[in-house]
Design a protein around this motif. Structure first.
Motif, PDB file in Angstrom:
ATOM      1  N   ALA A 151      -7.199 117.759 -15.200  1.00 41.76           N
ATOM      2  CA  ALA A 151      -7.185 117.659 -13.748  1.00 41.76           C
ATOM      3  C   ALA A 151      -8.609 117.498 -13.252  1.00 41.76           C
ATOM      4  O   ALA A 151      -9.475 118.309 -13.565  1.00 41.76           O
ATOM      5  N   VAL A 152      -8.860 116.447 -12.467  1.00 39.21           N
ATOM      6  CA  VAL A 152     -10.236 116.129 -12.071  1.00 39.21           C
ATOM      7  C   VAL A 152     -10.397 116.000 -10.562  1.00 39.21           C
ATOM      8  O   VAL A 152     -11.425 115.541 -10.080  1.00 39.21           O
ATOM      9  N   GLY A 153      -9.400 116.415  -9.795  1.00 39.06           N
ATOM     10  CA  GLY A 153      -9.472 116.308  -8.346  1.00 39.06           C
ATOM     11  C   GLY A 153     -10.540 117.211  -7.757  1.00 39.06           C
ATOM     12  O   GLY A 153     -11.127 118.065  -8.432  1.00 39.06           O
ATOM     13  N   CYS A 154     -10.776 117.042  -6.473  1.00 43.28           N
ATOM     14  CA  CYS A 154     -11.863 117.734  -5.782  1.00 43.28           C
ATOM     15  C   CYS A 154     -11.388 119.067  -5.205  1.00 43.28           C
ATOM     16  O   CYS A 154     -10.538 119.100  -4.310  1.00 43.28           O
ATOM     17  N   ASP A 155     -11.943 120.162  -5.716  1.00 39.29           N
ATOM     18  CA  ASP A 155     -11.600 121.495  -5.209  1.00 39.29           C
ATOM     19  C   ASP A 155     -12.017 121.668  -3.752  1.00 39.29           C
ATOM     20  O   ASP A 155     -11.312 122.307  -2.969  1.00 39.29           O
ATOM     21  N   ASP A 156     -13.171 121.113  -3.410  1.00 43.32           N
ATOM     22  CA  ASP A 156     -13.656 121.252  -2.038  1.00 43.32           C
ATOM     23  C   ASP A 156     -12.737 120.543  -1.052  1.00 43.32           C
ATOM     24  O   ASP A 156     -12.496 121.032   0.053  1.00 43.32           O
ATOM     25  N   LEU A 157     -12.200 119.406  -1.452  1.00 41.52           N
ATOM     26  CA  LEU A 157     -11.242 118.696  -0.608  1.00 41.52           C
ATOM     27  C   LEU A 157      -9.953 119.498  -0.480  1.00 41.52           C
ATOM     28  O   LEU A 157      -9.389 119.620   0.614  1.00 41.52           O
ATOM     29  N   ALA A 158      -9.485 120.064  -1.581  1.00 45.79           N
ATOM     30  CA  ALA A 158      -8.261 120.865  -1.546  1.00 45.79           C
ATOM     31  C   ALA A 158      -8.409 122.037  -0.589  1.00 45.79           C
ATOM     32  O   ALA A 158      -7.481 122.352   0.174  1.00 45.79           O
ATOM     33  N   ARG A 159      -9.572 122.681  -0.592  1.00 45.43           N
ATOM     34  CA  ARG A 159      -9.790 123.804   0.324  1.00 45.43           C
ATOM     35  C   ARG A 159      -9.799 123.339   1.778  1.00 45.43           C
ATOM     36  O   ARG A 159      -9.274 124.011   2.663  1.00 45.43           O
ATOM     37  N   GLU A 160     -10.386 122.174   2.025  1.00 41.85           N
ATOM     38  CA  GLU A 160     -10.459 121.672   3.392  1.00 41.85           C
ATOM     39  C   GLU A 160      -9.078 121.329   3.931  1.00 41.85           C
ATOM     40  O   GLU A 160      -8.814 121.458   5.136  1.00 41.85           O
ATOM     41  N   LEU A 161      -8.175 120.911   3.062  1.00 42.55           N
ATOM     42  CA  LEU A 161      -6.828 120.550   3.501  1.00 42.55           C
ATOM     43  C   LEU A 161      -6.084 121.735   4.095  1.00 42.55           C
ATOM     44  O   LEU A 161      -5.133 121.556   4.873  1.00 42.55           O
ATOM     45  N   GLU A 162      -6.498 122.945   3.759  1.00 42.43           N
ATOM     46  CA  GLU A 162      -5.805 124.134   4.242  1.00 42.43           C
ATOM     47  C   GLU A 162      -5.896 124.275   5.760  1.00 42.43           C
ATOM     48  O   GLU A 162      -5.041 124.906   6.382  1.00 42.43           O
ATOM     49  N   ARG A 163      -6.933 123.695   6.382  1.00 37.02           N
ATOM     50  CA  ARG A 163      -7.060 123.809   7.841  1.00 37.02           C
ATOM     51  C   ARG A 163      -6.403 122.630   8.567  1.00 37.02           C
ATOM     52  O   ARG A 163      -6.350 122.615   9.803  1.00 37.02           O
ATOM     53  N   LEU A 164      -5.917 121.642   7.830  1.00 38.89           N
ATOM     54  CA  LEU A 164      -5.351 120.446   8.431  1.00 38.89           C
ATOM     55  C   LEU A 164      -3.827 120.498   8.400  1.00 38.89           C
ATOM     56  O   LEU A 164      -3.232 121.170   7.558  1.00 38.89           O
ATOM     57  N   THR A 165      -3.204 119.771   9.317  1.00 37.22           N
ATOM     58  CA  THR A 165      -1.742 119.644   9.336  1.00 37.22           C
ATOM     59  C   THR A 165      -1.389 118.164   9.201  1.00 37.22           C
ATOM     60  O   THR A 165      -0.879 117.541  10.129  1.00 37.22           O
ATOM     61  N   LEU A 166      -1.731 117.617   8.062  1.00 39.92           N
ATOM     62  CA  LEU A 166      -1.533 116.192   7.806  1.00 39.92           C
ATOM     63  C   LEU A 166      -0.060 115.855   7.636  1.00 39.92           C
ATOM     64  O   LEU A 166       0.725 116.658   7.135  1.00 39.92           O
ATOM     65  N   LYS A 167       0.277 114.629   8.018  1.00 37.89           N
ATOM     66  CA  LYS A 167       1.577 114.083   7.674  1.00 37.89           C
ATOM     67  C   LYS A 167       1.524 113.418   6.294  1.00 37.89           C
ATOM     68  O   LYS A 167       2.519 113.399   5.561  1.00 37.89           O
ATOM     69  N   MET A 168       0.327 112.882   5.962  1.00 34.09           N
ATOM     70  CA  MET A 168       0.207 112.126   4.717  1.00 34.09           C
ATOM     71  C   MET A 168      -1.247 112.101   4.268  1.00 34.09           C
ATOM     72  O   MET A 168      -2.169 112.034   5.087  1.00 34.09           O
ATOM     73  N   HIS A 169      -1.452 112.187   2.958  1.00 30.57           N
ATOM     74  CA  HIS A 169      -2.776 112.029   2.353  1.00 30.57           C
ATOM     75  C   HIS A 169      -2.659 110.961   1.277  1.00 30.57           C
ATOM     76  O   HIS A 169      -1.926 111.114   0.303  1.00 30.57           O
ATOM     77  N   LEU A 170      -3.373 109.870   1.482  1.00 32.37           N
ATOM     78  CA  LEU A 170      -3.343 108.716   0.578  1.00 32.37           C
ATOM     79  C   LEU A 170      -4.648 108.642  -0.191  1.00 32.37           C
ATOM     80  O   LEU A 170      -5.724 108.794   0.386  1.00 32.37           O
ATOM     81  N   PHE A 171      -4.549 108.360  -1.484  1.00 30.52           N
ATOM     82  CA  PHE A 171      -5.735 108.203  -2.327  1.00 30.52           C
ATOM     83  C   PHE A 171      -5.366 107.374  -3.556  1.00 30.52           C
ATOM     84  O   PHE A 171      -4.251 106.876  -3.675  1.00 30.52           O
ATOM     85  N   GLY A 172      -6.327 107.214  -4.452  1.00 30.07           N
ATOM     86  CA  GLY A 172      -6.120 106.516  -5.719  1.00 30.07           C
ATOM     87  C   GLY A 172      -7.027 107.152  -6.754  1.00 30.07           C
ATOM     88  O   GLY A 172      -6.939 108.324  -7.037  1.00 30.07           O
ATOM     89  N   HIS A 173      -7.898 106.322  -7.352  1.00 32.75           N
ATOM     90  CA  HIS A 173      -8.969 106.776  -8.248  1.00 32.75           C
ATOM     91  C   HIS A 173      -8.475 107.164  -9.638  1.00 32.75           C
ATOM     92  O   HIS A 173      -9.015 106.703 -10.640  1.00 32.75           O
ATOM     93  N   ILE A 174      -7.461 108.019  -9.710  1.00 31.84           N
ATOM     94  CA  ILE A 174      -6.937 108.463 -10.997  1.00 31.84           C
ATOM     95  C   ILE A 174      -5.697 107.627 -11.309  1.00 31.84           C
ATOM     96  O   ILE A 174      -4.572 107.951 -10.900  1.00 31.84           O
TER      97      ILE A 174
END
Length: 209
Positions: A151-174
């Protein structure tokens, strides 16, 4: 609103069959070696697509957008380019960011911790659709080989998501973790078009928002 999601085409965009929709979104690694010429061809391809709106975020292969930003961004005439900024389309708020944690020596890399966390802190709380090049830690972020997975995702990004109420998160890379996953009412989409062997075989992911 129908979103058509692609990522990691690595200049093989003309080999992709793209379904119709309202917004075509490319989540980065649009280029092969990262030249202005490749970017100009991508923009011409965007102009040929029927979608009313197009959004582009850069990735770690997209060198000209990092090293020659003025010249590169001037070439993007047929898509909305998001680099730590947002756009609103028909009431839906999008935010795009290209950064990924340091991995060898690629474009748009930042060290884990305060350097990259500062970028994620800029994401507005009212964002509906977040587009980053790389995944958050623990969600569609597994690099898979014949002998192991990591697993190589970003821990800092995961923590930041906790304050957001997103409908969708789109990415690629892996590339190996292409697919969809719903967590806490947010749809996470890894839209990597290329497989782990860099063949553009994964179809675009269509989401009705």
């Amino acid at each position: 609103m129908r979103l058509v999601c692609i990522s990691d085409t690595h200049s093989m965009h003309r080999q992709v069959t793209v379904p119709d929709g309202d917004v075509l979104i490319h989540a980065g690694d649009c280029l092969g070696v990262g030249t202005l010429e490749e970017l100009e061809d991508l923009d011409n391809w965007f102009s040929e697509q029927p979608h009313r709106h197009k959004i582009l975020v850069a990735g770690n292969h997209d060198w000209c957008l990092q090293d020659e930003p003025a010249d590169a961004e001037a070439l993007i005439r047929n898509a909305i380019y998001l680099r730590d900024c947002g756009t609103e389309i028909e009431g839906v708020k999008f935010w795009g960011s290209p950064w990924t944690p340091v991995f060898f020596d690629w474009a748009f890399n930042l060290t884990r911790g305060p350097a990259i966390a500062e970028r994620w802190a800029k994401i507005p709380a009212d964002t509906d659709v977040l587009i980053t090049h790389g995944p958050p830690a623990g969600i569609l972020d597994q690099v898979i080989t014949a002998t192991h997975s990591q697993a190589v995702g970003c821990d800092d990004l995961a923590r930041e998501l906790e304050r957001l109420t997103l409908k969708m998160h789109l990415f690629g890379h892996i590339h190996e973790s292409y697919g969809q996953q719903t967590v806490n009412d947010c749809l996470f989409v890894n839209a990597s078009t290329c497989t782990g062997s860099y063949k553009p075989l994964n179809p675009p992911i269509v989401v009705d928002l």
